[in-house]
Enzyme design. Structure first.
Site, PDB file in Angstrom:
ATOM      1  N   ASP A 215       0.849  -1.197   0.000  1.00 44.98           N
ATOM      2  CA  ASP A 215       0.000   0.000   0.000  1.00 44.98           C
ATOM      3  C   ASP A 215       0.884   1.247   0.000  1.00 44.98           C
ATOM      4  O   ASP A 215       2.016   1.213   0.484  1.00 44.98           O
ATOM      5  CB  ASP A 215      -0.883  -0.029   1.256  1.00 44.98           C
ATOM      6  CG  ASP A 215      -1.956   1.049   1.228  1.00 44.98           C
ATOM      7  OD1 ASP A 215      -2.250   1.570   0.136  1.00 44.98           O
ATOM      8  OD2 ASP A 215      -2.500   1.364   2.311  1.00 44.98           O
ATOM      9  N   GLU A 216       0.375   2.348  -0.551  1.00 47.13           N
ATOM     10  CA  GLU A 216       1.087   3.638  -0.569  1.00 47.13           C
ATOM     11  C   GLU A 216       2.505   3.480  -1.138  1.00 47.13           C
ATOM     12  O   GLU A 216       3.485   3.994  -0.588  1.00 47.13           O
ATOM     13  CB  GLU A 216       1.157   4.235   0.848  1.00 47.13           C
ATOM     14  CG  GLU A 216      -0.182   4.442   1.521  1.00 47.13           C
ATOM     15  CD  GLU A 216      -0.953   5.647   0.992  1.00 47.13           C
ATOM     16  OE1 GLU A 216      -0.526   6.232  -0.024  1.00 47.13           O
ATOM     17  OE2 GLU A 216      -1.992   5.996   1.593  1.00 47.13           O
TER      18      GLU A 216
END
Length: 621
Positions: A215-216
């Protein structure tokens, strides 16, 4: 359960969930439901036969990891699914618990936090016979941490240190090994080195984690990128989700190039772009898009709103920063009166020093607020230190003020010396400040403590001699220089930011001459009842990432502030500043107000400002 995996997914999200083999890059625009994609994709992998223990989810916050697990359990319908989800650092700690014995560490190793790291650094500096000054430990720690995060050699990094930091770092590493401890940087760096140099260990972990989701991804630094590359198996079942337009942490080592180079790292990788925005109105997205398209180093995307046209973004010019703050406070008062919850309002700025004027406007109008992820202006250490000097001048019996400043900055008066002074004063039946000269006369103190008290008495005497003639701004400036606070703050890694706050305080005192009245006014600011419950959120733009509000106010859109003067040397720095404004705008669901002021009190003086060039790029009324 199979039906629930695809419930509520739009076509692009479903496509990302169905992709189960080979490398996948998901460009997830602001408010496009990236967490939903990750969680549903994990659920689909399990439905397709992947064992939960084969799946690794790497996040940037513990909160995000916990949210993923909770959502996954809801989709699957049970809470015993052992998919590992956590931060990069948490994974590194878990890895070392199992493998650190291979490099001579005990399984019971301790992890040092930032304070522990700085403390050991300070001890190493002193052990090497280097003339220690306050803030040295922070500087060396920052240098070492940044070199490891970016995987750059110490010699290639610039920092104003008069000694060879490599000697300190070498001793620091030696002491850590002796003590059986790792620090936070080690949690990434050590697993990287072990996986790189131990082929059997690398193959072991690549066979364990057959599916990796990140994620991110736009926020990964070089060390995180390297760790990830060592974990990816030959099957290359790697899925990264992120938004290059929201990469705003380059100053701490994040490299937006990691996400933009993904297709080069993995030839033939699938790329899916999520452009359906579920947060903001069309007017807000149009403004944000017109801004961010000016960045050249990005992947093209066009967000579409599900919330209708909504209001256009407002851009307002003010004659000065006080009028700007008053207008924001007035507008928020009207919103609250109309029934809007304070929780639905966010006020953002680029630099912390801008919070002072908006906080004072909120206090005057009794608007409940909380400074998110930081301290209120008048609670900041450097502000409290400076005001404590004024307090002791106004009232020598103020024991709290005295205990705060008698050794600030350090002048050799340690805790033991101060305890001796307090005990002596109580025996004399007078306040500690009034007993200092008597303590010297009676030889209560010796050595550095005695010398420090002599210096402190002389300092307070000098300040007191000017207190009746100087106005408050000049008196504050005198204290900063005479006490050595200016030099002490300059030596700290974040010293320039703290000095900016001090200059803001000095400038805000213009027109004040009565010391007691001034201190009374500041006391009301610092002791304002904690609103508790529902509050308006006040924060820097960096802190706003990942949050959302109905109404967003972004202040100080001026050249030198946003973009920041320290981030205007290269196109890449300017582009990150533009992304920072983009992040702020896309936090809003219903309405955004952007503002700038022709004059602003900055760095202790009134400065004429020009509007940020970013404003001319935004299509708004």
């Amino acid at each position: 359960m199979k039906d629930s995996v695809f419930n509520g997914l739009n076509p692009e999200q479903k496509e990302a969930v169905l992709h189960t083999h080979g490398p996948l890059l998901v460009f997830a625009g602001a408010g496009s439901g990236k967490t939903r994609v990750i969680v549903h994709r994990v659920a689909h992998l399990i439905v397709q036969g992947a064992h939960p223990s084969e799946i690794l989810c790497l996040t940037f916050t513990n909160k995000a990891a916990a949210e993923m697990k909770q959502r996954l359990h809801m989709i699957i319908g049970r809470d015993d699914v052992n998919v590992w989800a956590g931060t990069f650092h948490a994974f590194g700690a878990r890895f070392l618990r199992h493998e650190a014995h291979l490099i001579g560490y005990p399984r019971s190793f301790v992890i040092y936090d930032e304070a522990d790291q700085r403390s050991l650094m300070a001890k190493c500096i002193k052990e090497l016979g280097i003339n220690y000054e306050r803030g040295m430990d922070s500087k060396v720690a920052w240098l070492y941490n940044m070199s490891r995060d970016t995987m750059r050699h110490i010699d290639d990094m610039e920092l104003d240190i008069f000694f060879d930091a490599k000697d300190v770092i070498a001793l620091y590493e030696q002491r850590k090994k002796e003590f059986g401890v790792f620090d936070f940087g080690d949690l990434l760096n050590v697993p990287c080195r072990m996986l790189e140099t131990m082929p059997e260990l690398r193959e072991k972990y690549q066979s364990v984690y057959r599916h990796i989701l990140v994620d991110e991804y736009q926020d990964t630094n070089t060390a995180q990128y390297s760790l990830l590359m060592h974990l990816i198996s030959r099957e290359k079942n790697i899925c990264v989700v992120g938004d290059d337009d929201q990469s705003i942490y380059g100053w701490r080592g994040a490299d937006v190039g990691n996400i933009l180079r993904f297709k080069e790292d993995f030839a033939g990788a699938s790329v899916i772009t999520l452009e359906q925005n579920y947060r903001s109105s069309e007017g807000i997205l149009n403004a944000a898009s017109s801004l961010i398209t000016n960045n050249q180093y990005r992947a093209p995307k066009k967000l579409r709103s599900t919330r209708g046209k909504g209001k256009e973004v407002s851009i307002i010019e003010f004659s000065d920063d006080e009028r700007e703050a008053v207008h924001v406070a007035y507008t928020i008062t009207n919103l609250l009166s109309s029934g809007v919850s304070p929780l639905d309002i966010g006020v953002f700025y680029r630099v912390n020093a801008l919070s002072r004027v908006i906080e004072e406007a909120f206090v005057k109008r009794r608007i409940p607020y909380a400074v998110y992820g930081g301290m209120r202006f008048y609670e900041r250490r450097e502000i409290k230190d400076l005001l404590a000097y004024l307090r002791i001048i106004a009232n020598p019996a103020d024991e709290e003020a005295l205990s705060r400043i008698i050794n600030t900055p350090a002048r050799g008066i340690g805790a033991k010396t101060y305890t001796t002074l307090v005990r002596f004063a109580r025996g004399q039946g007078v306040p500690t400040m009034e007993s200092l000269e008597a303590a010297l006369a009676q030889n209560v103190l010796k050595g550095s403590g005695r010398k420090g008290v002599e210096q402190f008495i002389a300092l307070i005497s000098e300040i007191r001699s000017y207190a009746g003639t100087l106005d408050i701004p000049d008196l504050l400036a005198l204290i900063m220089e005479a006490s050595g606070l200016t030099q002490a703050l300059k030596a700290e890694i974040d010293g320039e930011d703290r000095l900016t706050n001090v200059r803001e305080l000095i400038a805000s005192a213009a027109g004040h001459k009565d010391l007691n009245r001034y201190l009374e006014e500041k006391a009301l600011m610092t002791s304002m009842d904690d609103a508790g419950g529902e509050t308006v959120s006040v924060m820097t733009l960096h802190m706003s990432k990942g949050l959302e509000f109905d109404y967003v106010f972004i202040l100080g859109l001026e050249e030198g502030i946003l973009p920041h003067s320290r981030s205007m040397d290269t196109m890449l720095e300017i582009e990150e500043e533009r992304r920072l404004l983009y992040v702020g705008i896309t936090r809003a669901r219903k309405q955004v107000m952007l503002s700038w002021s022709r004059t602003r009190t900055l760095y202790g003086r009134e400065v004429y400002q020009i509007p940020s060039g970013f404003l001319s790029e935004i299509k708004a009324r």
